[in-house]
Scaffold this motif. Sequence first.
Motif, short mmCIF file in Angstrom:
data_model
loop_
_atom_site.label_atom_id
_atom_site.label_comp_id
_atom_site.label_asym_id
_atom_site.label_seq_id
_atom_site.Cartn_x
_atom_site.Cartn_y
_atom_site.Cartn_z
N GLY A 3 0.82 -1.21 0.00
CA GLY A 3 0.00 0.00 0.00
C GLY A 3 0.85 1.26 0.00
O GLY A 3 0.58 2.22 -0.73
N VAL A 4 1.91 1.25 0.81
CA VAL A 4 2.84 2.38 0.84
C VAL A 4 3.49 2.53 -0.53
O VAL A 4 3.66 3.64 -1.04
N GLY A 5 3.82 1.39 -1.15
CA GLY A 5 4.41 1.43 -2.49
C GLY A 5 3.50 2.08 -3.51
O GLY A 5 3.95 2.85 -4.37
N VAL A 6 2.21 1.81 -3.41
CA VAL A 6 1.24 2.44 -4.32
C VAL A 6 1.21 3.95 -4.09
O VAL A 6 1.15 4.73 -5.04
N LEU A 7 1.24 4.37 -2.83
CA LEU A 7 1.23 5.81 -2.55
C LEU A 7 2.47 6.50 -3.10
O LEU A 7 2.37 7.57 -3.71
N ILE A 8 3.63 5.89 -2.92
CA ILE A 8 4.87 6.48 -3.42
C ILE A 8 4.88 6.50 -4.95
O ILE A 8 5.26 7.50 -5.58
N ALA A 9 4.43 5.41 -5.58
CA ALA A 9 4.36 5.36 -7.04
C ALA A 9 3.36 6.39 -7.57
O ALA A 9 3.59 7.02 -8.61
N SER A 10 2.26 6.59 -6.85
CA SER A 10 1.26 7.59 -7.25
C SER A 10 1.84 8.99 -7.18
O SER A 10 1.60 9.81 -8.07
N ARG A 11 2.60 9.24 -6.14
CA ARG A 11 3.26 10.53 -6.00
C ARG A 11 4.19 10.77 -7.20
O ARG A 11 4.19 11.84 -7.80
#
Length: 126
Positions: A61-69
């Motif tokens: 989930g954190v990875g998705v947030l960082i990739a989204s950023r």
Amino acid sequence: MVVTLKVTGGERGDWAVLQVSGELDLVTSPVMRQHIHDVVAEGRHSLVLDLSEVLFCDSSGVGVLIASRRLIRSCQGSLRLILPAQGAVDGSHVNRVLGALGVRRLFDVYPDVAAAVADDARPLSA
């Protein structure tokens, strides 16, 4: 009890808003990633992710947030997160996870959607 991820979309002025609830983990994070990619594909580069009702977030989930950023920044857009001090059940789980991993400072965080989309919006301190 099975908790899944629910993502609903909307708009507030120039901002696309995705309200996310449930668990953001290895199984559900691709769903959120797809919603974010869909928003960007529609030409929306100002995005608010309301994570106040996310009950659990793991490293995927954190990875998705960082990739989204990274994705939003590559489009010269803005990503804002809703991580209230008292969200979900007993405080924002995502806020605690991001803080523990030392990546909370990467994100502009707001207490609610109204604050995030305001013309004079100022993020909460990290």
